[in-house]
Design a protein around this motif. Structure first.
Motif, PDB file in Angstrom:
ATOM      1  N   CYS A 131       0.808  -1.221   0.000  1.00  0.00           N
ATOM      2  CA  CYS A 131       0.000   0.000   0.000  1.00  0.00           C
ATOM      3  C   CYS A 131       0.840   1.270   0.000  1.00  0.00           C
ATOM      4  CB  CYS A 131      -0.929   0.007   1.208  1.00  0.00           C
ATOM      5  SG  CYS A 131      -0.065   0.246   2.793  1.00  0.00           S
ATOM      6  N   GLY A 132       2.122   1.170   0.404  1.00  0.00           N
ATOM      7  CA  GLY A 132       2.995   2.337   0.440  1.00  0.00           C
ATOM      8  C   GLY A 132       3.117   2.992   1.797  1.00  0.00           C
ATOM      9  N   ALA A 133       2.465   2.438   2.818  1.00  0.00           N
ATOM     10  CA  ALA A 133       2.438   3.081   4.128  1.00  0.00           C
ATOM     11  C   ALA A 133       3.833   3.313   4.699  1.00  0.00           C
ATOM     12  CB  ALA A 133       1.605   2.257   5.106  1.00  0.00           C
ATOM     13  N   ALA A 185       8.204   7.076   6.153  1.00  0.00           N
ATOM     14  CA  ALA A 185       9.639   7.372   6.146  1.00  0.00           C
ATOM     15  C   ALA A 185       9.981   8.599   5.305  1.00  0.00           C
ATOM     16  CB  ALA A 185      10.411   6.157   5.629  1.00  0.00           C
ATOM     17  N   GLY A 186       8.983   9.203   4.677  1.00  0.00           N
ATOM     18  CA  GLY A 186       9.226  10.395   3.878  1.00  0.00           C
ATOM     19  C   GLY A 186       9.513  10.126   2.417  1.00  0.00           C
ATOM     20  N   ASP A 187       9.419   8.872   1.976  1.00  0.00           N
ATOM     21  CA  ASP A 187       9.645   8.527   0.569  1.00  0.00           C
ATOM     22  C   ASP A 187       8.310   8.662  -0.167  1.00  0.00           C
ATOM     23  OD1 ASP A 187      10.570   7.621  -1.827  1.00  0.00           O
ATOM     24  OD2 ASP A 187      10.929   5.569  -1.185  1.00  0.00           O
ATOM     25  N   LEU A 188       7.906   9.900  -0.400  1.00  0.00           N
ATOM     26  CA  LEU A 188       6.565  10.160  -0.915  1.00  0.00           C
ATOM     27  C   LEU A 188       6.404   9.734  -2.365  1.00  0.00           C
ATOM     28  CD1 LEU A 188       5.774  13.635   0.697  1.00  0.00           C
ATOM     29  CD2 LEU A 188       5.521  11.347   1.644  1.00  0.00           C
ATOM     30  N   GLU A 189       7.417   9.918  -3.173  1.00  0.00           N
ATOM     31  CA  GLU A 189       7.281   9.572  -4.585  1.00  0.00           C
ATOM     32  C   GLU A 189       7.095   8.074  -4.789  1.00  0.00           C
ATOM     33  OE1 GLU A 189       6.630  11.212  -7.396  1.00  0.00           O
ATOM     34  OE2 GLU A 189       6.309  12.763  -5.891  1.00  0.00           O
ATOM     35  N   THR A 190       7.883   7.267  -4.070  1.00  0.00           N
ATOM     36  CA  THR A 190       7.691   5.818  -4.175  1.00  0.00           C
ATOM     37  C   THR A 190       6.312   5.440  -3.653  1.00  0.00           C
ATOM     38  OG1 THR A 190      10.069   5.446  -3.883  1.00  0.00           O
ATOM     39  CG2 THR A 190       8.623   3.558  -3.552  1.00  0.00           C
ATOM     40  N   GLY A 191       5.887   6.071  -2.569  1.00  0.00           N
ATOM     41  CA  GLY A 191       4.561   5.809  -2.022  1.00  0.00           C
ATOM     42  C   GLY A 191       3.461   6.144  -3.019  1.00  0.00           C
ATOM     43  N   ARG A 192       3.623   7.241  -3.745  1.00  0.00           N
ATOM     44  CA  ARG A 192       2.623   7.608  -4.754  1.00  0.00           C
ATOM     45  C   ARG A 192       2.579   6.584  -5.893  1.00  0.00           C
ATOM     46  NH1 ARG A 192       4.747  13.200  -3.786  1.00  0.00           N
ATOM     47  NH2 ARG A 192       3.122  14.271  -2.585  1.00  0.00           N
ATOM     48  N   ALA A 193       3.745   6.116  -6.305  1.00  0.00           N
ATOM     49  CA  ALA A 193       3.790   5.110  -7.371  1.00  0.00           C
ATOM     50  C   ALA A 193       3.080   3.830  -6.939  1.00  0.00           C
ATOM     51  CB  ALA A 193       5.241   4.822  -7.751  1.00  0.00           C
ATOM     52  N   MET A 194       3.280   3.443  -5.687  1.00  0.00           N
ATOM     53  CA  MET A 194       2.637   2.232  -5.169  1.00  0.00           C
ATOM     54  C   MET A 194       1.125   2.434  -5.072  1.00  0.00           C
ATOM     55  SD  MET A 194       5.631   1.649  -2.367  1.00  0.00           S
ATOM     56  CE  MET A 194       5.386   0.022  -1.693  1.00  0.00           C
ATOM     57  N   ALA A 195       0.710   3.638  -4.694  1.00  0.00           N
ATOM     58  CA  ALA A 195      -0.720   3.937  -4.608  1.00  0.00           C
ATOM     59  C   ALA A 195      -1.377   3.837  -5.982  1.00  0.00           C
ATOM     60  CB  ALA A 195      -0.922   5.335  -4.019  1.00  0.00           C
ATOM     61  N   ARG A 208      -0.516   2.062  -8.527  1.00  0.00           N
ATOM     62  CA  ARG A 208      -0.600   0.654  -8.912  1.00  0.00           C
ATOM     63  C   ARG A 208      -1.804  -0.008  -8.258  1.00  0.00           C
ATOM     64  NH1 ARG A 208       4.258  -3.821  -8.182  1.00  0.00           N
ATOM     65  NH2 ARG A 208       2.997  -5.677  -8.519  1.00  0.00           N
ATOM     66  N   ASN A 209      -2.002   0.223  -6.989  1.00  0.00           N
ATOM     67  CA  ASN A 209      -3.124  -0.390  -6.291  1.00  0.00           C
ATOM     68  C   ASN A 209      -4.460   0.161  -6.760  1.00  0.00           C
ATOM     69  OD1 ASN A 209      -1.786  -2.240  -4.639  1.00  0.00           O
ATOM     70  ND2 ASN A 209      -1.280  -0.683  -3.128  1.00  0.00           N
ATOM     71  N   ILE A 210      -4.512   1.443  -6.998  1.00  0.00           N
ATOM     72  CA  ILE A 210      -5.761   2.050  -7.478  1.00  0.00           C
ATOM     73  C   ILE A 210      -6.186   1.407  -8.791  1.00  0.00           C
ATOM     74  CG2 ILE A 210      -6.744   4.176  -8.436  1.00  0.00           C
ATOM     75  CD1 ILE A 210      -5.026   5.672  -6.285  1.00  0.00           C
ATOM     76  N   ASP A 211      -5.247   1.255  -9.704  1.00  0.00           N
ATOM     77  CA  ASP A 211      -5.567   0.622 -10.987  1.00  0.00           C
ATOM     78  C   ASP A 211      -6.069  -0.805 -10.783  1.00  0.00           C
ATOM     79  OD1 ASP A 211      -4.851   2.863 -12.435  1.00  0.00           O
ATOM     80  OD2 ASP A 211      -2.804   2.187 -12.817  1.00  0.00           O
ATOM     81  N   ALA A 223      -8.228   8.247  -7.160  1.00  0.00           N
ATOM     82  CA  ALA A 223      -7.774   8.094  -5.780  1.00  0.00           C
ATOM     83  C   ALA A 223      -8.908   8.375  -4.806  1.00  0.00           C
ATOM     84  CB  ALA A 223      -6.597   9.027  -5.514  1.00  0.00           C
ATOM     85  N   ARG A 224      -9.713   9.383  -5.127  1.00  0.00           N
ATOM     86  CA  ARG A 224     -10.856   9.699  -4.266  1.00  0.00           C
ATOM     87  C   ARG A 224     -11.825   8.522  -4.224  1.00  0.00           C
ATOM     88  NH1 ARG A 224     -12.988  13.397  -7.119  1.00  0.00           N
ATOM     89  NH2 ARG A 224     -11.441  14.927  -6.460  1.00  0.00           N
ATOM     90  N   GLN A 225     -12.083   7.920  -5.382  1.00  0.00           N
ATOM     91  CA  GLN A 225     -12.994   6.778  -5.434  1.00  0.00           C
ATOM     92  C   GLN A 225     -12.456   5.602  -4.629  1.00  0.00           C
ATOM     93  OE1 GLN A 225     -13.761   5.404  -9.433  1.00  0.00           O
ATOM     94  NE2 GLN A 225     -15.060   3.705  -8.762  1.00  0.00           N
ATOM     95  N   ALA A 226     -11.162   5.294  -4.784  1.00  0.00           N
ATOM     96  CA  ALA A 226     -10.567   4.183  -4.045  1.00  0.00           C
ATOM     97  C   ALA A 226     -10.599   4.442  -2.542  1.00  0.00           C
ATOM     98  CB  ALA A 226      -9.141   3.949  -4.516  1.00  0.00           C
TER      99      ALA A 226
END
Length: 457
Positions: free
Chosen positions: A253-255, A260-270, A272-275, A313-316
């Motif tokens: 999920c990217g939590a 840890a402050g790695d926001l860009e990797t977290g966004r990429a993971m988000a 992927r899951n949304i799709d 993202a809002r829908q998910a």
């Protein structure tokens, strides 16, 4: 008690050494992922958060409290101090449990502020000490790759089954390992005998047509360490009339990256899951990890500036529910089997404080015949697990855990129940080390046990 204008001690401003891993001058926050001024200045330093903060309650230090850490953010933002290793150490000691948010009268979004503060520090660090460097590798290289995680888990499981760990302990070889490796070894969990994972086939109820289709988050670590709990979740959902999909293509999920402050990797993971989840055609997205559910409910905030993903993202986020929340709202069908057991419940931080869900898991436990729930003192105080916190802050984590173990012992419960994989691991390791032989289980584990006993009877 200090006043708002004197929360930053002089030593933080003048005596703290500049770390070689930070630039010589790092005097402020900047960029799109910097903590917002509007968020920082919502804090009025009233101190209502102090008694809820795990690090403050065990250290008694103002700089290890939410308002102390926010005071440091303000001081940096106003140019009164430069960021040094000492200042960063106070931010890093935060568990990001968000207990402060639940009691804050000003609605300070502390979790978001801490993630963005760490993102700024991360962007300026040239290098990290050994443990932090290994943690960063794990977060960026391993967690986003389910195949790599599964391969590593298989290797670890083989070592555990062959008794390699036991031999290393028995021969004393562990003592000659570097401190970092000894620390990591002490945190290794027991791998599940069977892993759980995404599937192209759905799980259907045994009786009748499904009343709802849910998509279950498999995630990254939980299907490898707590595969049986994931299986129990599927059985519990189908027992309550749901079709369960575990969509392929999903991942972590990217939590942990976001914390840890790695926001860009977290966004990429988000993304992927949304799709993956929106393509499943499910009515709801269900998680059995409190930390994952909290993060997925905040995908909307995370991707609000992403033109392509903001609406998705809002829908998910709106579709996501914790398993206990979902079952309580159905409502779930109480089992007929009588378990005759006394349990106590540990509130996961990101369920109680971030999602504000505490009644639902208790309603499920009280709905199982024969289960007696004995409340522990400060059940919503963090256990010290907090993702990778136990590995990077072992001493502070142990001090926090020790208080939790004392509270558990007083209840006299046969089992400890919680609703988050990290809490399960932390409590299991702590109880084992303390010689308390109490099983630690997820809410769905004990509900599934009752359902299976009913079916067998």
């Amino acid at each position: 008690m200090t006043t708002p204008e004197t929360d930053v001690p002089e030593t933080a401003a003048t005596d703290a050494p500049t770390s070689p891993s930070l630039p010589a001058v790092f005097a402020g926050f900047a960029g799109p992922d910097a903590p917002a001024e509007a968020d920082m200045y919502r804090c009025v330093h009233c101190g209502l958060c102090l008694s809820s903060c795990p690090t403050y309650t065990v250290t008694g230090l103002e700089m290890e409290s939410p308002r102390g850490r926010i005071a440091l953010m303000k001081a940096v933002n106003e140019g009164r101090v430069e960021i040094s290793e000492r200042i960063v150490s106070h931010w890093e000691a935060c568990l990001n449990c968000r207990a402060c948010e639940a009691v804050c009268p000003s609605g300070v979004p502390y979790g978001r502020m801490m993630e963005r503060t760490r993102a700024q520090v991360r962007s300026h660090q040239r290098q990290s000490p050994g443990m932090k460097r290994m943690t960063r590798w794990f977060l960026r290289a391993a967690l986003p790759r389910p195949g790599l995680m599964r391969m590593g888990a298989r290797l670890l499981r083989i070592c555990q089954q062959l008794g390699v760990q036991a031999v290393v302990h028995r021969t004393g070889r562990l003592r000659i390992m570097p401190g970092i490796l000894r620390q990591l070894e002490s945190q290794l969990p027991r791998m599940s005998t069977r892993f759980f994972g995404p599937s192209r086939q759905s799980y259907l109820p045994d009786d009748g047509e499904p009343t709802m289709k849910v998509a279950l988050l498999s995630g990254c670590v939980m299907p490898l360490m707590q595969g049986p709990t994931m299986g129990a979740t599927v059985r519990t959902l189908t027992r309550n009339g749901c079709e369960v999909a575990v969509p392929p293509g999903q991942g972590c999920c990217g939590a942990l990256n976001l914390h840890a402050g790695d926001l860009e990797t977290g966004r990429a993971m988000a993304r992927r899951n949304i799709d993956s989840f929106l393509a499943s055609g499910a009515d709801r997205i269900v998680t059995c990890s409190a930390g994952c559910g909290s993060t997925m409910k905040e995908y909307e905030e995370l991707l609000k500036d992403d033109a392509e993903y903001a609406a998705k993202a809002r829908q998910a986020s709106e579709m996501t529910q914790d398993i206990t929340e979902f079952l309580a709202e159905l409502p779930f069908r109480p089992p007929d089997a009588n378990l005759q057991r006394t349990v106590t419940y540990q509130d996961p931080c990101h369920l109680a404080h971030a999602q504000r869900i505490s009644a639902a898991p208790r309603a499920i436990l009280r709905g199982i015949p024969g289960v007696t729930l004995v409340e522990m003192e400060n059940s919503s105080m963090c256990c010290g697990g907090a993702g990778v916190y136990a590995a990077v802050q072992p001493l502070l984590s142990q001090r926090i855990l020790s208080r939790k173990l004392d509270a558990i012992a007083v209840t006299g419960a046969d089992e400890v129940i919680t609703a988050n994989p990290g809490c399960m691991l932390q409590l299991e390791q702590g109880l084992r080390a303390a010689g308390q032989r109490k099983p630690v289980r997820h809410v769905v584990d004990i509900l599934d046990e009752a359902y299976r006993l009913e079916a067998d009877g």
